[in-house]
Write an enzyme that holds these catalytic residues in place. Sequence first.
Site, PDB file in Angstrom:
ATOM      1  N   LYS A 112      22.087 -47.471 103.190  1.00 30.34           N
ATOM      2  CA  LYS A 112      20.838 -47.712 103.938  1.00 30.34           C
ATOM      3  C   LYS A 112      19.713 -46.844 103.367  1.00 30.34           C
ATOM      4  O   LYS A 112      19.928 -45.691 103.011  1.00 30.34           O
ATOM      5  CB  LYS A 112      21.087 -47.377 105.411  1.00 30.34           C
ATOM      6  CG  LYS A 112      19.871 -47.494 106.313  1.00 30.34           C
ATOM      7  CD  LYS A 112      19.455 -48.933 106.523  1.00 30.34           C
ATOM      8  CE  LYS A 112      18.099 -49.032 107.256  1.00 30.34           C
ATOM      9  NZ  LYS A 112      17.508 -50.369 107.177  1.00 30.34           N
ATOM     10  N   GLY A 113      18.511 -47.409 103.310  1.00 30.54           N
ATOM     11  CA  GLY A 113      17.360 -46.697 102.762  1.00 30.54           C
ATOM     12  C   GLY A 113      17.146 -45.341 103.414  1.00 30.54           C
ATOM     13  O   GLY A 113      17.201 -45.233 104.637  1.00 30.54           O
TER      14      GLY A 113
ATOM     15  N   ALA B 149      13.643 -56.866 111.840  1.00 32.16           N
ATOM     16  CA  ALA B 149      12.495 -55.958 111.761  1.00 32.16           C
ATOM     17  C   ALA B 149      12.983 -54.577 112.195  1.00 32.16           C
ATOM     18  O   ALA B 149      12.505 -53.991 113.166  1.00 32.16           O
ATOM     19  CB  ALA B 149      11.365 -56.444 112.653  1.00 32.16           C
TER      20      ALA B 149
ATOM     21  N   ASN C  70      13.164 -48.763  97.035  1.00 28.16           N
ATOM     22  CA  ASN C  70      12.702 -49.863  97.875  1.00 28.16           C
ATOM     23  C   ASN C  70      11.183 -49.845  97.958  1.00 28.16           C
ATOM     24  O   ASN C  70      10.601 -49.035  98.663  1.00 28.16           O
ATOM     25  CB  ASN C  70      13.329 -49.745  99.276  1.00 28.16           C
ATOM     26  CG  ASN C  70      12.899 -50.874 100.200  1.00 28.16           C
ATOM     27  OD1 ASN C  70      12.191 -51.793  99.783  1.00 28.16           O
ATOM     28  ND2 ASN C  70      13.311 -50.811 101.450  1.00 28.16           N
TER      29      ASN C  70
ATOM     30  N   CYS D  42      10.044 -53.472 101.484  1.00 28.31           N
ATOM     31  CA  CYS D  42      10.379 -53.793 102.869  1.00 28.31           C
ATOM     32  C   CYS D  42       9.178 -54.401 103.577  1.00 28.31           C
ATOM     33  O   CYS D  42       8.123 -53.770 103.663  1.00 28.31           O
ATOM     34  CB  CYS D  42      10.847 -52.565 103.630  1.00 28.31           C
ATOM     35  SG  CYS D  42      11.284 -52.995 105.325  1.00 28.31           S
TER      36      CYS D  42
ATOM     37  N   ASN E 175      14.345 -58.625  98.089  1.00 29.19           N
ATOM     38  CA  ASN E 175      14.375 -58.126  99.448  1.00 29.19           C
ATOM     39  C   ASN E 175      14.046 -59.321 100.355  1.00 29.19           C
ATOM     40  O   ASN E 175      13.945 -60.452  99.877  1.00 29.19           O
ATOM     41  CB  ASN E 175      13.360 -56.979  99.601  1.00 29.19           C
ATOM     42  CG  ASN E 175      13.764 -56.016 100.707  1.00 29.19           C
ATOM     43  OD1 ASN E 175      14.225 -56.430 101.769  1.00 29.19           O
ATOM     44  ND2 ASN E 175      13.602 -54.723 100.462  1.00 29.19           N
ATOM     45  N   THR E 176      13.861 -59.078 101.624  1.00 24.60           N
ATOM     46  CA  THR E 176      13.695 -60.200 102.553  1.00 24.60           C
ATOM     47  C   THR E 176      12.311 -60.848 102.442  1.00 24.60           C
ATOM     48  O   THR E 176      11.354 -60.219 102.002  1.00 24.60           O
ATOM     49  CB  THR E 176      13.904 -59.713 103.999  1.00 24.60           C
ATOM     50  OG1 THR E 176      13.044 -58.602 104.232  1.00 24.60           O
ATOM     51  CG2 THR E 176      15.340 -59.303 104.236  1.00 24.60           C
TER      52      THR E 176
ATOM     53  N   GLY F 271      24.434 -59.040 101.306  1.00 21.75           N
ATOM     54  CA  GLY F 271      23.827 -58.420 102.483  1.00 21.75           C
ATOM     55  C   GLY F 271      24.297 -59.029 103.773  1.00 21.75           C
ATOM     56  O   GLY F 271      25.380 -58.711 104.280  1.00 21.75           O
TER      57      GLY F 271
HETATM   58  C1  LIG Z   1      19.613 -55.664 108.904  1.00 18.00           C
HETATM   59  C2  LIG Z   1      19.082 -55.485 107.501  1.00 18.00           C
HETATM   60  C3  LIG Z   1      18.650 -54.231 107.077  1.00 18.00           C
HETATM   61  C4  LIG Z   1      18.152 -54.045 105.767  1.00 18.00           C
HETATM   62  N1  LIG Z   1      17.763 -52.798 105.366  1.00 18.00           N
HETATM   63  C5  LIG Z   1      17.319 -52.615 104.078  1.00 18.00           C
HETATM   64  C6  LIG Z   1      16.967 -51.306 103.602  1.00 18.00           C
HETATM   65  O1  LIG Z   1      17.060 -50.301 104.305  1.00 18.00           O
HETATM   66  N2  LIG Z   1      16.517 -51.198 102.316  1.00 18.00           N
HETATM   67  C7  LIG Z   1      16.416 -52.288 101.493  1.00 18.00           C
HETATM   68  O2  LIG Z   1      16.003 -52.122 100.332  1.00 18.00           O
HETATM   69  N3  LIG Z   1      16.790 -53.523 101.906  1.00 18.00           N
HETATM   70  C8  LIG Z   1      17.229 -53.709 103.170  1.00 18.00           C
HETATM   71  N4  LIG Z   1      17.612 -54.964 103.589  1.00 18.00           N
HETATM   72  C9  LIG Z   1      17.520 -56.110 102.649  1.00 18.00           C
HETATM   73  C10 LIG Z   1      18.872 -56.425 102.006  1.00 18.00           C
HETATM   74  O3  LIG Z   1      19.357 -55.331 101.262  1.00 18.00           O
HETATM   75  C11 LIG Z   1      18.777 -57.676 101.102  1.00 18.00           C
HETATM   76  O4  LIG Z   1      17.844 -57.427 100.064  1.00 18.00           O
HETATM   77  C12 LIG Z   1      18.339 -58.925 101.859  1.00 18.00           C
HETATM   78  O5  LIG Z   1      18.918 -58.957 103.155  1.00 18.00           O
HETATM   79  C13 LIG Z   1      18.673 -60.221 101.117  1.00 18.00           C
HETATM   80  O6  LIG Z   1      20.062 -60.348 100.915  1.00 18.00           O
HETATM   81  P1  LIG Z   1      21.035 -61.209 101.896  1.00 18.00           P
HETATM   82  O7  LIG Z   1      20.409 -62.575 102.056  1.00 18.00           O
HETATM   83  O8  LIG Z   1      22.362 -61.230 101.203  1.00 18.00           O
HETATM   84  O9  LIG Z   1      21.082 -60.479 103.196  1.00 18.00           O
HETATM   85  C14 LIG Z   1      18.098 -55.160 104.889  1.00 18.00           C
HETATM   86  C15 LIG Z   1      18.548 -56.414 105.329  1.00 18.00           C
HETATM   87  C16 LIG Z   1      19.036 -56.601 106.620  1.00 18.00           C
HETATM   88  C17 LIG Z   1      19.526 -57.969 107.048  1.00 18.00           C
END
Ligand SMILES: Cc1cc2nc3c(=O)[nH]c(=O)nc-3n(C[C@H](O)[C@H](O)[C@H](O)COP(=O)(O)O)c2cc1C
Length: 302
Positions: A47-48, A72, A129, A132, A194-195, A267
């Site tokens: 986790k970041g 979020a 990161n 975000c 990322n998302t 993820g």
């Molecule tokens: C609940 C949650 C928390 C996340 N926290 C971080 C984070 O702290 N740092 C980061 O770089 N990406 C974070 N992400 C993004 C994921 O690492 C990933 O890039 C993104 O969810 C796309 O991959 P996926 O479709 O397999 O989930 C988070 C994603 C989710 C769903």
Amino acid sequence: MSTVNLSTKFCGLTLKNPILLASGTCGYGAEIADITDINILGGIVVKGISIRPKTGNPPPRIVETPSGLLNAIGLENVGLEAFLRDKLPWLCGLRTHIFVNILGDTPEEYAELASVLSEQKGISALEVNISCPNVKSGGVAFGTDPFAAAEVTRAVKEAAKLPVIVKLSPNVTDITVIARAVEQAGADAVSLINTLSGMAIDIQRRRPVLANIFGGLSGPAIKPVALRMVWQTARAVSIPVIGIGGIVRAADALEFLMAGAAAVQIGTATLINPKTGQEIITGIENYMKQRGLTELSGLRIS
Ligand SMILES: Cc1cc2nc3c(=O)[nH]c(=O)nc-3n(C[C@H](O)[C@H](O)[C@H](O)COP(=O)(O)O)c2cc1C
């Protein structure tokens, strides 16, 4: 019968396979260690971490959408000091690579994190990161501007003694512009995506579902977008690319490897089935065996 070699070289590291767990979906490792074998993975991205602890955004912070998840969380984390004291010693006992995801409000904060973490034993690489979408300052503000992205990358590279992976945002017009900017600033690799910024409205209450209004979309819904961006980026830069976004099955991971990813991260799928990583490793192995492929490099298509 030929044996399949899933190991791969990445930024001077040898990964036993190209399957990693994505930041924010596997905590600090210990949270999922009882339900899946972390040691069989190529690595995990924790986790970041920010310099000071963060409480994140108020709830509701998560909502399911068709084939996806909107979150979020707002980068809630224990902060650097508690990470070093309470989390890293346990992570050091693992027999897989530990990548630490970092975030800051200024390039100086990113550099301080990189400098302190580079002095620790047991960390294989840093993932920066800059992408975000759920926080007001820092985060995606750096990831959507090539100059700001390069500035953070340079600051981290000057301070770091570990490989630096810059995690890119899909919330841009042309991701290759940002990828090239961070490559020129010294990034050793990029990870994407990322998302994607999104939202949901509760029609009964006539209000946005998330307290933060907007959230980041992840899961199978984003895979075609992520795959397209990985394909483009792998052809735009000469540093390794890690593919992320909606990977649930071995077939999904194979698509990213074919598109040019050196490794992939899982993820949201881990939140649904913590053994996803393990199952994908077996699935890739079977696919390669059936086709007489022995090395991962044979998967990439032009
Ligand atoms: C609940 C949650 C928390 C996340 N926290 C971080 C984070 O702290 N740092 C980061 O770089 N990406 C974070 N992400 C993004 C994921 O690492 C990933 O890039 C993104 O969810 C796309 O991959 P996926 O479709 O397999 O989930 C988070 C994603 C989710 C769903």
